[in-house]
Write a protein that holds these residues in place. Structure first.
Motif, PDB file in Angstrom:
ATOM      1  N   TYR A   1      69.647  13.297  55.134  1.00 22.51           N
ATOM      2  CA  TYR A   1      69.936  12.239  54.183  1.00 22.51           C
ATOM      3  C   TYR A   1      71.124  12.629  53.301  1.00 22.51           C
ATOM      4  O   TYR A   1      71.422  13.806  53.134  1.00 22.51           O
ATOM      5  CB  TYR A   1      68.727  11.980  53.279  1.00 22.51           C
ATOM      6  CG  TYR A   1      67.471  11.624  54.037  1.00 22.51           C
ATOM      7  CD1 TYR A   1      67.362  10.419  54.720  1.00 22.51           C
ATOM      8  CD2 TYR A   1      66.388  12.495  54.060  1.00 22.51           C
ATOM      9  CE1 TYR A   1      66.213  10.093  55.411  1.00 22.51           C
ATOM     10  CE2 TYR A   1      65.234  12.172  54.741  1.00 22.51           C
ATOM     11  CZ  TYR A   1      65.147  10.974  55.411  1.00 22.51           C
ATOM     12  OH  TYR A   1      64.010  10.653  56.093  1.00 22.51           O
ATOM     13  N   THR A   2      71.755  11.609  52.704  1.00 14.19           N
ATOM     14  CA  THR A   2      72.878  11.873  51.791  1.00 14.19           C
ATOM     15  C   THR A   2      72.457  11.811  50.334  1.00 14.19           C
ATOM     16  O   THR A   2      72.995  12.541  49.511  1.00 14.19           O
ATOM     17  CB  THR A   2      74.011  10.846  52.000  1.00 14.19           C
ATOM     18  OG1 THR A   2      73.475   9.537  51.834  1.00 14.19           O
ATOM     19  CG2 THR A   2      74.629  10.992  53.370  1.00 14.19           C
ATOM     20  N   ARG A   3      71.474  10.925  49.985  1.00 18.35           N
ATOM     21  CA  ARG A   3      71.127  10.738  48.578  1.00 18.35           C
ATOM     22  C   ARG A   3      69.737  11.186  48.188  1.00 18.35           C
ATOM     23  O   ARG A   3      69.559  11.733  47.117  1.00 18.35           O
ATOM     24  CB  ARG A   3      71.308   9.277  48.186  1.00 18.35           C
ATOM     25  CG  ARG A   3      72.757   8.873  48.154  1.00 18.35           C
ATOM     26  CD  ARG A   3      72.919   7.471  47.657  1.00 18.35           C
ATOM     27  NE  ARG A   3      72.313   6.553  48.613  1.00 18.35           N
ATOM     28  CZ  ARG A   3      71.847   5.359  48.306  1.00 18.35           C
ATOM     29  NH1 ARG A   3      71.902   4.935  47.078  1.00 18.35           N
ATOM     30  NH2 ARG A   3      71.336   4.588  49.235  1.00 18.35           N
TER      31      ARG A   3
ATOM     32  N   VAL B   1      65.890  20.806  49.966  1.00 16.59           N
ATOM     33  CA  VAL B   1      67.244  20.372  50.281  1.00 16.59           C
ATOM     34  C   VAL B   1      67.922  21.578  50.899  1.00 16.59           C
ATOM     35  O   VAL B   1      68.072  22.618  50.246  1.00 16.59           O
ATOM     36  CB  VAL B   1      68.018  19.898  49.037  1.00 16.59           C
ATOM     37  CG1 VAL B   1      69.451  19.550  49.398  1.00 16.59           C
ATOM     38  CG2 VAL B   1      67.325  18.714  48.387  1.00 16.59           C
ATOM     39  N   GLY B   2      68.302  21.459  52.169  1.00 18.16           N
ATOM     40  CA  GLY B   2      68.886  22.600  52.863  1.00 18.16           C
ATOM     41  C   GLY B   2      67.861  23.709  53.009  1.00 18.16           C
ATOM     42  O   GLY B   2      66.722  23.466  53.386  1.00 18.16           O
TER      43      GLY B   2
ATOM     44  N   THR C   1      62.835  13.536  46.500  1.00 18.52           N
ATOM     45  CA  THR C   1      63.670  14.724  46.340  1.00 18.52           C
ATOM     46  C   THR C   1      65.124  14.291  46.378  1.00 18.52           C
ATOM     47  O   THR C   1      65.523  13.575  47.289  1.00 18.52           O
ATOM     48  CB  THR C   1      63.397  15.757  47.442  1.00 18.52           C
ATOM     49  OG1 THR C   1      62.038  16.201  47.325  1.00 18.52           O
ATOM     50  CG2 THR C   1      64.320  16.950  47.331  1.00 18.52           C
ATOM     51  N   VAL C   2      65.887  14.716  45.372  1.00 18.99           N
ATOM     52  CA  VAL C   2      67.316  14.389  45.313  1.00 18.99           C
ATOM     53  C   VAL C   2      68.114  15.689  45.258  1.00 18.99           C
ATOM     54  O   VAL C   2      67.685  16.659  44.633  1.00 18.99           O
ATOM     55  CB  VAL C   2      67.661  13.508  44.092  1.00 18.99           C
ATOM     56  CG1 VAL C   2      67.012  12.153  44.204  1.00 18.99           C
ATOM     57  CG2 VAL C   2      67.257  14.176  42.806  1.00 18.99           C
ATOM     58  N   PRO C   3      69.261  15.718  45.920  1.00 20.09           N
ATOM     59  CA  PRO C   3      70.086  16.936  45.870  1.00 20.09           C
ATOM     60  C   PRO C   3      70.813  17.034  44.534  1.00 20.09           C
ATOM     61  O   PRO C   3      71.063  16.034  43.871  1.00 20.09           O
ATOM     62  CB  PRO C   3      71.080  16.734  47.018  1.00 20.09           C
ATOM     63  CG  PRO C   3      71.190  15.258  47.148  1.00 20.09           C
ATOM     64  CD  PRO C   3      69.836  14.706  46.785  1.00 20.09           C
ATOM     65  N   ARG C   4      71.148  18.252  44.124  1.00 23.27           N
ATOM     66  CA  ARG C   4      71.913  18.437  42.887  1.00 23.27           C
ATOM     67  C   ARG C   4      73.331  17.903  43.043  1.00 23.27           C
ATOM     68  O   ARG C   4      73.906  17.412  42.083  1.00 23.27           O
ATOM     69  CB  ARG C   4      71.941  19.909  42.495  1.00 23.27           C
ATOM     70  CG  ARG C   4      70.601  20.391  41.985  1.00 23.27           C
ATOM     71  CD  ARG C   4      70.757  21.702  41.239  1.00 23.27           C
ATOM     72  NE  ARG C   4      69.467  22.246  40.886  1.00 23.27           N
ATOM     73  CZ  ARG C   4      68.848  21.996  39.730  1.00 23.27           C
ATOM     74  NH1 ARG C   4      69.421  21.232  38.844  1.00 23.27           N
ATOM     75  NH2 ARG C   4      67.676  22.524  39.487  1.00 23.27           N
TER      76      ARG C   4
ATOM     77  N   THR D   1      68.866  23.850  44.982  1.00 20.91           N
ATOM     78  CA  THR D   1      69.746  22.834  45.552  1.00 20.91           C
ATOM     79  C   THR D   1      69.311  21.396  45.267  1.00 20.91           C
ATOM     80  O   THR D   1      69.983  20.467  45.704  1.00 20.91           O
ATOM     81  CB  THR D   1      69.858  23.020  47.077  1.00 20.91           C
ATOM     82  OG1 THR D   1      68.541  22.956  47.632  1.00 20.91           O
ATOM     83  CG2 THR D   1      70.518  24.336  47.425  1.00 20.91           C
ATOM     84  N   GLY D   2      68.206  21.196  44.548  1.00 18.52           N
ATOM     85  CA  GLY D   2      67.755  19.835  44.289  1.00 18.52           C
ATOM     86  C   GLY D   2      66.668  19.755  43.242  1.00 18.52           C
ATOM     87  O   GLY D   2      66.315  20.743  42.594  1.00 18.52           O
TER      88      GLY D   2
END
Length: 129
Positions: free
Chosen positions: A95-97, A117-118, A66-69, A50-51
């Protein structure tokens, strides 16, 4: 050269200077956004379902984000960096970004990076030794 020509040249010079300053600020902001606020060069990319966790190094400091895909709504994200012999430094929340940046001074010690992420996550093990 008459005073009108001088004023036009000064106005043109001021416009060029203002445009180059705006371009420099935009380029710096873009680079900052791409790295998520970490200084240095990217030394590892830790992808997971997921990221992606990006790891940067500069002058003995290690930084990670860490950034989400798929960016979008707020979700649970985290990133942590632990230098061997120290406690991990963690940024976790909704977080959103991106989660982070998290920076530690590692010197020449190994570091352990974690990102999530998640429900999906990544753990590097000891790296950059």
């Amino acid at each position: 050269m008459d005073s009108g020509a001088i004023r036009r040249r000064l106005a043109l010079g001021a416009a060029v200077l203002a445009a180059s300053g705006a371009l420099a600020l935009t380029a710096t902001g873009t680079a900052q956004a791409a790295t998520g606020g970490c200084a240095g060069r990217e030394v590892r990319t830790l992808p997971f379902k997921t990221g992606i966790t990006h790891v940067y190094k500069r002058d003995g400091y290690v930084c990670a984000v860490t950034v989400p895909r798929t960016p979008g709504s707020a979700r649970v994200m985290s990133v942590s960096v632990q230098a061997r012999g120290n406690r991990p430094v963690v940024d976790a929340g909704r977080y959103t970004r991106l989660a982070g940046p998290v920076t530690v001074h590692a010197g020449h010690r190994c570091v352990w990076i974690k990102g999530a992420v998640g429900r999906s996550s990544v753990s590097s093990g000891w790296i950059l030794c």
